[in-house]
Write an enzyme that holds these catalytic residues in place. Structure first.
Site, PDB file in Angstrom:
ATOM      1  N   ASP A   1       0.418  -1.159  -0.043  1.00 16.80           N
ATOM      2  CA  ASP A   1      -0.058   0.428  -0.268  1.00 16.80           C
ATOM      3  C   ASP A   1       0.895   1.496   0.341  1.00 16.80           C
ATOM      4  OD1 ASP A   1      -2.059   1.350  -0.644  1.00 16.80           O
ATOM      5  OD2 ASP A   1      -1.729   1.751   2.294  1.00 16.80           O
TER       6      ASP A   1
ATOM      7  N   CYS B   1     -16.297   9.601   1.288  1.00 17.50           N
ATOM      8  CA  CYS B   1     -16.540   8.732   2.440  1.00 17.50           C
ATOM      9  C   CYS B   1     -15.640   9.166   3.414  1.00 17.50           C
ATOM     10  CB  CYS B   1     -15.075   7.901   1.578  1.00 17.50           C
ATOM     11  SG  CYS B   1     -14.525   6.220   2.913  1.00 17.50           S
TER      12      CYS B   1
END
Length: 390
Positions: free
Chosen positions: A132, A216
């Site tokens: 990531d 979000c």
């Protein structure tokens, strides 16, 4: 040509604690590149500059490592033990952040994997490892490798075990032998289910597999660096860091949540990190970056930075009607070095004062001081709160 078998790769991966392994080619992800470009043009990345990078870089492993022949995608499950009821004065933390920083843990494991493979080969391959932290479409790579499919909530889902897993990759100049053709990883198996879309508190999903990050809760609590609108503050609810709703409601996660499955690695358990929830009072008492790192260093929570986490704590205090924290919020509203933190503490104090009518004189004092603040965002917040309360 240097090569190893898939069986050898999985044997070595198991030795370093990586139980989910899939392999794909280093070819570009053309269809995913087109989808990414459409998503970028729509502005759905918000302030995440790393997601607005050149789409050809994000979708092309060989631009990251010239000469790459294959990509190994690995998964490690994080904590799925039962979530305890939220105590008054606390804010919820997303499951992935309960333990240690997965970037460091997975990179260390992947480096160990490459070391084992080098010892088997008798030479070190050219490689790069990522967790990531690289401009690559990790979920698309894992999907193409056949690890799982991309659900309507944009998460990579493994049909029998769900989506609560970290992803990491190895790009290298090795050929992996005996790899079966993977199933079509991009084909959703969600059917008519749309729980993730309908139960998202902020309605962040534009449609199936398209997320507007600007709405979000995970983006708002972690990636957004400036002030939250009043509407955004309401969306946070009890979440001080991240959000799990679209995964919690997913039927593919029901079994592992019911079983309370432990993480693949001890480092990811709540016993080794910040745990399931954070004390709002403790967070609001953090005055310096040094104190922040002392408390949260080595955990994913550092991504929010001190000001962001205090901003979130103030908002959650208001959303959860945490009246015992009014004195803490007043102190922060008047003394914190961050104007953004002062702004949100002013608002939170006023929200709670509106619930408890006995604080009228206190809120007047807080607002008068805030109206003289050197930061325009604080003065504007004070004026808006004054109009609302008086």
């Amino acid at each position: 040509m240097k090569s190893i078998s898939l069986a050898t790769l999985r044997e070595c991966a198991s030795q370093v604690g990586l139980s989910v392994v899939a392999v794909t080619s280093a070819e570009s992800l053309e269809l995913d590149r087109e989808r990414l470009e459409s998503w970028q043009r729509s502005g759905y990345a918000g302030d995440m500059a790393f997601m607005n990078r050149d789409s050809s870089l994000l979708s092309s492993p060989r631009q990251v490592l010239p000469g790459a022949r294959s990509v190994v995608s690995v998964g490690a499950y994080y904590d799925r033990t039962p979530r305890e009821p939220l105590l008054p004065g606390y804010g919820r933390v997303a499951r992935y952040a309960w333990g240690r920083d997965y970037h460091k843990v997975l990179r260390k494991a992947l480096e160990a994997l490459c070391g084992l493979i080098a010892s088997r080969l008798g030479s070190t391959p050219q490689y790069r490892v990522f967790a990531d932290s690289v401009p690559l479409l990790e979920r698309a790579i894992a999907g193409r490798a056949g690890m799982g499919f991309i659900g309507k909530n944009t998460m990579l889902i493994l049909p029998r075990v769900g989506s609560f897993l970290f992803l990491g990759e190895v790009l290298w100049d090795l050929e992996i032998l005996d790899v079966d053709s993977p199933p079509a990883g991009g084909v959703s198996r969600c059917g008519s289910c749309a729980r993730c879309l309908t139960e998202c508190p902020s309605k962040a999903f534009v449609s199936d597999r398209i997320l507007d990050a600007r709405r979000c809760i995970s983006y708002l609590t972690i990636e957004k660096r400036d002030s939250l609108s009043w509407e955004e503050r309401g969306w946070l609810g009890e979440w001080i860091f991240g959000c799990d709703v679209c995964q919690d409601v997913c039927p593919f996660n029901a079994r592992s949540l019911k079983l309370g499955s432990r993480p693949d690695r001890d480092e990811f358990s709540s016993d080794n990190g910040v745990g399931q929830a954070l004390s709002l009072r403790e967070v609001l008492a953090i005055d310096t970056d040094r104190e922040f790192i002392s408390r949260f260093g080595g955990t994913p929570v550092t991504r929010a930075k001190r000001a962001g986490l205090l901003r979130n704590a103030a908002v959650v205090a208001a959303n959860t009607r945490a009246l015992p924290l009014m004195d803490d919020l007043r102190r922060v509203a008047q003394q914190d070095v961050s104007s953004m933190v002062r702004q949100h503490a002013v608002w939170a104090y006023c929200v709670l004062a509106g619930i408890d009518g006995g604080h009228k004189s206190g809120v007047s004092a807080v607002l008068e001081k805030a109206r003289k603040d050197s930061a325009i965002e604080v003065t504007h917040e004070a004026e808006a709160c004054y109009d609302r309360l008086f």
